[in-house]
Each structure stands twice: as C-alpha cells, then as structure tokens.
Design a protein around this motif. Structure first.
Motif, PDB file in Angstrom:
ATOM      1  N   GLU A  70       6.280  18.282   5.213  1.00  0.00           N
ATOM      2  CA  GLU A  70       6.916  18.963   4.080  1.00  0.00           C
ATOM      3  C   GLU A  70       7.730  17.991   3.236  1.00  0.00           C
ATOM      4  N   ILE A  71       8.443  17.098   3.904  1.00  0.00           N
ATOM      5  CA  ILE A  71       9.226  16.093   3.183  1.00  0.00           C
ATOM      6  C   ILE A  71       8.299  15.164   2.402  1.00  0.00           C
ATOM      7  N   ALA A  72       7.183  14.777   3.033  1.00  0.00           N
ATOM      8  CA  ALA A  72       6.216  13.899   2.361  1.00  0.00           C
ATOM      9  C   ALA A  72       5.607  14.582   1.144  1.00  0.00           C
ATOM     10  N   GLU A  73       5.234  15.837   1.289  1.00  0.00           N
ATOM     11  CA  GLU A  73       4.608  16.571   0.189  1.00  0.00           C
ATOM     12  C   GLU A  73       5.574  16.777  -0.976  1.00  0.00           C
ATOM     13  N   ALA A  74       6.878  16.745  -0.701  1.00  0.00           N
ATOM     14  CA  ALA A  74       7.882  16.902  -1.753  1.00  0.00           C
ATOM     15  C   ALA A  74       8.238  15.574  -2.408  1.00  0.00           C
ATOM     16  N   GLY A  75       7.505  14.505  -2.058  1.00  0.00           N
ATOM     17  CA  GLY A  75       7.757  13.204  -2.671  1.00  0.00           C
ATOM     18  C   GLY A  75       8.605  12.274  -1.834  1.00  0.00           C
ATOM     19  N   GLY A  76       8.994  12.714  -0.653  1.00  0.00           N
ATOM     20  CA  GLY A  76       9.749  11.851   0.248  1.00  0.00           C
ATOM     21  C   GLY A  76       8.816  11.065   1.136  1.00  0.00           C
ATOM     22  N   GLY A  77       9.297  10.710   2.304  1.00  0.00           N
ATOM     23  CA  GLY A  77       8.452  10.018   3.259  1.00  0.00           C
ATOM     24  C   GLY A  77       8.054   8.631   2.789  1.00  0.00           C
ATOM     25  N   ILE A  78       6.845   8.231   3.150  1.00  0.00           N
ATOM     26  CA  ILE A  78       6.363   6.892   2.870  1.00  0.00           C
ATOM     27  C   ILE A  78       6.422   6.576   1.384  1.00  0.00           C
ATOM     28  N   PRO A 154      -0.718   5.847  -2.899  1.00  0.00           N
ATOM     29  CA  PRO A 154       0.436   5.734  -3.803  1.00  0.00           C
ATOM     30  C   PRO A 154       0.394   6.803  -4.887  1.00  0.00           C
ATOM     31  N   ASP A 155       1.527   7.000  -5.527  1.00  0.00           N
ATOM     32  CA  ASP A 155       1.636   8.059  -6.534  1.00  0.00           C
ATOM     33  C   ASP A 155       0.560   7.959  -7.607  1.00  0.00           C
ATOM     34  N   GLU A 156       0.259   6.743  -8.041  1.00  0.00           N
ATOM     35  CA  GLU A 156      -0.675   6.571  -9.144  1.00  0.00           C
ATOM     36  C   GLU A 156      -2.124   6.859  -8.772  1.00  0.00           C
ATOM     37  N   ARG A 158      -2.831   9.440  -6.327  1.00  0.00           N
ATOM     38  CA  ARG A 158      -2.831  10.683  -5.550  1.00  0.00           C
ATOM     39  C   ARG A 158      -4.059  11.536  -5.852  1.00  0.00           C
ATOM     40  N   ASP A 159      -4.541  11.456  -7.099  1.00  0.00           N
ATOM     41  CA  ASP A 159      -5.695  12.263  -7.504  1.00  0.00           C
ATOM     42  C   ASP A 159      -6.953  11.425  -7.688  1.00  0.00           C
ATOM     43  N   ASN A 160      -6.930  10.202  -7.199  1.00  0.00           N
ATOM     44  CA  ASN A 160      -8.102   9.323  -7.331  1.00  0.00           C
ATOM     45  C   ASN A 160      -8.195   8.429  -6.097  1.00  0.00           C
ATOM     46  N   HIS A 161      -8.487   9.059  -4.982  1.00  0.00           N
ATOM     47  CA  HIS A 161      -8.548   8.328  -3.723  1.00  0.00           C
ATOM     48  C   HIS A 161      -9.606   7.231  -3.743  1.00  0.00           C
ATOM     49  N   GLU A 162     -10.727   7.501  -4.357  1.00  0.00           N
ATOM     50  CA  GLU A 162     -11.818   6.523  -4.364  1.00  0.00           C
ATOM     51  C   GLU A 162     -11.397   5.224  -5.044  1.00  0.00           C
ATOM     52  N   LYS A 163     -10.639   5.334  -6.100  1.00  0.00           N
ATOM     53  CA  LYS A 163     -10.192   4.126  -6.789  1.00  0.00           C
ATOM     54  C   LYS A 163      -9.286   3.293  -5.899  1.00  0.00           C
ATOM     55  N   TYR A 164      -8.374   3.945  -5.189  1.00  0.00           N
ATOM     56  CA  TYR A 164      -7.475   3.177  -4.316  1.00  0.00           C
ATOM     57  C   TYR A 164      -8.249   2.542  -3.162  1.00  0.00           C
ATOM     58  N   ILE A 165      -9.194   3.267  -2.579  1.00  0.00           N
ATOM     59  CA  ILE A 165     -10.011   2.692  -1.510  1.00  0.00           C
ATOM     60  C   ILE A 165     -10.798   1.494  -2.030  1.00  0.00           C
ATOM     61  N   ASP A 166     -11.293   1.591  -3.258  1.00  0.00           N
ATOM     62  CA  ASP A 166     -12.007   0.469  -3.863  1.00  0.00           C
ATOM     63  C   ASP A 166     -11.106  -0.756  -3.990  1.00  0.00           C
ATOM     64  N   ILE A 167      -9.850  -0.536  -4.375  1.00  0.00           N
ATOM     65  CA  ILE A 167      -8.905  -1.650  -4.481  1.00  0.00           C
ATOM     66  C   ILE A 167      -8.624  -2.251  -3.110  1.00  0.00           C
ATOM     67  N   LEU A 168      -8.444  -1.393  -2.111  1.00  0.00           N
ATOM     68  CA  LEU A 168      -8.215  -1.885  -0.745  1.00  0.00           C
ATOM     69  C   LEU A 168      -9.370  -2.759  -0.278  1.00  0.00           C
ATOM     70  N   ILE A 169     -10.593  -2.259  -0.470  1.00  0.00           N
ATOM     71  CA  ILE A 169     -11.785  -2.917   0.074  1.00  0.00           C
ATOM     72  C   ILE A 169     -12.157  -4.173  -0.709  1.00  0.00           C
ATOM     73  N   ASN A 170     -12.076  -4.115  -2.013  1.00  0.00           N
ATOM     74  CA  ASN A 170     -12.607  -5.192  -2.841  1.00  0.00           C
ATOM     75  C   ASN A 170     -11.561  -6.168  -3.366  1.00  0.00           C
ATOM     76  N   GLU A 171     -10.283  -5.786  -3.281  1.00  0.00           N
ATOM     77  CA  GLU A 171      -9.242  -6.678  -3.783  1.00  0.00           C
ATOM     78  C   GLU A 171      -8.229  -7.066  -2.713  1.00  0.00           C
ATOM     79  N   MET A 172      -7.593  -6.067  -2.102  1.00  0.00           N
ATOM     80  CA  MET A 172      -6.488  -6.379  -1.196  1.00  0.00           C
ATOM     81  C   MET A 172      -6.948  -7.099   0.072  1.00  0.00           C
TER      82      MET A 172
END
Length: 386
Positions: A70-78, A154-156, A158-172
């Motif tokens: 609940e805390i995470a969903e409200a913007g807290g947590g990680i 991350p917040d940016e 939240r609605d585009n998981h595929e893009k973040y996974i792409d960054i993890l796999i191909n950049e980070m």
C-alpha cells in the motif's frame, strides 16, 4: 561447522596458517583472546547500502496499519528512495555510504554483498556501483557488488515496462559488464514488480554476459521465482517467505542457496517467516542476511539476524552461525576464501565478549563484539574501556 576448544591460530600474510594446540613460538606476535569465543567474520550476502535518505515516516505509516505494498502504491517505498538518490549530492552520498560500510564492522561483518537498485536509470545505477567500487578500494570490508536495476519500475516507465526492460537489457547490463562494476545481477521477481517472464529475460542476458545470478523471489506470493532461480542456475534465491514445496524441491535439485531475511519479516511486522527449518532439513545450505535497506530492514546487525534465525526460522544457534558465515559465502561462491577459519583462508575473525557460541543469539541487542580482524589486521575494537 566444527567447534574447537582451547586452541591457537597462527596467522601469516593475512591468512590462517594453522589451528591447533600448543602452536606458539617466540617469533610470533601473540594476541590473547582471554578464553573468549572466536568465530569467522560474518558474511552478509544481501544488503542495499547505497541510498540517500532514511524512511522512518513510512515506518510510522506501517505501524499505523498500512502495508508495504500500500505504501509503495501510494508513491512510497523503493520509488521514494529512487527520487531521493537521484537528487543526492555526490559528496554527501559517498560520506553516508562509507559510514554505513564502516558500521558493518561494528557487528562483526567482514564481507558483504552490496546492491545498486535505488537509481533505476542508467546514470544513477552505474554511479551507485562506481561508488561502491571506489569505496571498496581502501575499505577493510570485502564488498561483492550486484546490479539491481530491476528493483522496481521507475516513475517514468510505470506505464511502459517494455521500454525499461529494453534499457536494462541493451544499455545498463552491457555497460555494467564493460566497466566491471558488478559480480552479480539480481531482479525483484514478485507480483506487481517484475513477472517471472520479465525476470527471465533480464537474467538470461546477464548470465550470457558473465554475471552471476541472484533473485528476490517468493517474498509475498509463490509466483514461480524459486523455480526460475533453479532453471537459470542462480547462485541464490532470496527472501522465500511464501515459497511452496515445489519451490523448495527446485532449489534443492539445482543446489541454489536460499538466502533468508528474517529481519525484513520482523521489521515489516509480519508473523509469517520463511520455512528455514524445512529447508535445512531437506539438505539446502540455508544462508541468512540482514537485507539492510531504508524501507524494510533498517539493521546491519548479523547477531540480531542470528537471534531471529533461531527464534523464527527454528535453526539452532550453531546452524544459524553456519548460515551467516560459510553458507553465506557459498551463496556468493567465495567459500574457498572466507566463511570459515581454515588453513589457507583469509584470517577474518571476531573476538567476542563471551566464551560460548550460544551467546551470539542469547545476548539480544548487546554490543557483544570485542574485536574484529580482517586479513589478520585488527580493524575495529569495542570502546568499553575508553
């Protein structure tokens, strides 16, 4: 784990040379432990020391009835720690992290695994790992580093998981490997975070590029994270509060080390702990860790974790000591170097204020460590007589 009584230990060039009786020689510098307990230094195989601000306000929210999710969903947590870390002053952040690493020594910890995971952008994640590597160059702790860019979305994104996974796999991950910044890659595989399939895609790339694999798994629900860890040949699967019998069997068949984090369960106010006794009895090499982090386990004390391992995981004191030393080292694949006091291994050891190993879990919240030695050099001593 073998318990010796009334023995001596010869240390030479930072390593244990011999353990036995009547080994003394005039040319040796002698250290008298005064008949007190001597154990290997603790190996803490799951920590998150690179964060900026603490989160005690969330702790109050949890005490008042809000759940972790609940805390995470409200913007807290990680994600709150991510926002804080990204805005941190680099010089101040380095000072904070170094002080945290210093504090591990006070509790007898001589080796840690340290994760990134509060940056969640290429720049912030790489800088977190670079910071750990920089501090490790002249710090007494042995620090094994883990890339945890898949700690949360991350917040940016939240609605585009595929893009973040792409960054993890191909950049980070490729950049982490190119710079030699991490020994392992980890993913938070959990409902509402990274699914089993998403976790698999990330970890397969990390494995292909040569990183060891670790996995946050089955903390809240048994969604198949343990089976994924087994299938990919991960070194460890961590948390495992909600693991089922199929998951335990999968870990056993592939010799994956379960790293249990009872301080996290305690800190979150839950009564459901990982089935440590069951895992030990089926032959798994159970390890324990602090999970030191600002949100769900604000402790660096392995003695406290050992107390919880006895009371809540139902391990005996000697089993819990083994879980925090040699088994923890096995989860990092460094058991040939640290985790026990044997000929040829690093002389990493603790001199305690009492003479029985049962005292480690018994003296709850005492400062029971007298001295800490790393590679045969005293790196910390209690200030009882200051």
């Amino acid at each position: 784990m073998v318990v010796h009584h009334d023995v001596e230990m010869i240390v030479e060039d930072g390593a244990v040379k011999e353990i036995g009786k009547d080994l003394g020689s005039p040319e040796f510098e002698k250290v008298d432990a005064g008949g007190k307990l001597v154990t290997p230094g603790f190996v803490d195989p799951h920590t998150h020391p690179v964060f900026n601000e603490t989160r005690e306000l969330e702790y109050e929210m949890r005490v008042m009835g809000k759940s972790y999710m609940e805390i995470a969903e409200a913007g807290g947590g990680i994600r709150s720690s991510v926002r804080s870390l990204r805005s941190a002053n680099p010089v101040e952040l380095k000072m904070k992290v170094k002080k945290r690493l210093d504090r591990f020594l006070h509790y007898g910890t001589t080796t840690i695994e340290a994760k990134s995971g509060y940056g969640l952008s290429k720049e912030s994640e790489l800088n977190s790992l670079r910071l750990l590597k920089e501090i490790a160059q002249d710090h007494p702790l042995d620090i094994k580093t883990t890339f945890l860019g898949a700690h949360e979305y991350p917040d940016e994104y939240r609605d585009n998981h595929e893009k973040y996974i792409d960054i993890l796999i191909n950049e980070m991950i490729p950049q982490v490997v190119r710079e030699g910044l991490a020994d392992y890659c980890d993913v938070f595989c959990e409902e509402g975070v990274f699914s089993v399939d998403e976790s698999r895609r990330i970890l397969e790339v990390a494995k292909f590029l040569g990183l060891g694999l670790r996995l946050h798994a089955e903390e809240f629900k048994p969604i198949g994270g343990a089976q994924l860890a087994a299938k990919l040949g991960a070194l460890s699967a961590d948390h495992l509060v909600a693991i089922n019998d199929d998951g335990i069997l999968a870990l056993k068949e592939e010799n994956v080390v379960p790293v249990l984090l009872p301080a996290t369960t305690f800190f979150l106010g839950s009564d459901k702990y990982a089935p440590g006794r069951k895992m030990w009895d089926v032959g798994l090499q159970v390890a324990v860790a602090t999970d030191f982090n600002p949100g769900s386990s604000m402790t660096q004390s392995m003695p406290f974790v050992i107390t919880l391992a006895c009371l809540k995981l139902k391990l005996t004191p000697l089993e819990a000591l083994q879980a925090s030393t040699i088994n923890a080292a096995k989860s990092l694949r460094i058991e040939e170097i640290v985790g026990s006091l044997e000929s040829g291994k690093q002389a990493d050891f603790i001199i305690w204020k009492f003479n029985r190993y049962q005292g480690i879990p018994y003296f709850l919240a005492f400062q029971s460590v007298q001295q800490v030695w790393k590679k045969g050099v005293k790196v910390w001593e209690s200030c009882d007589n200051c």
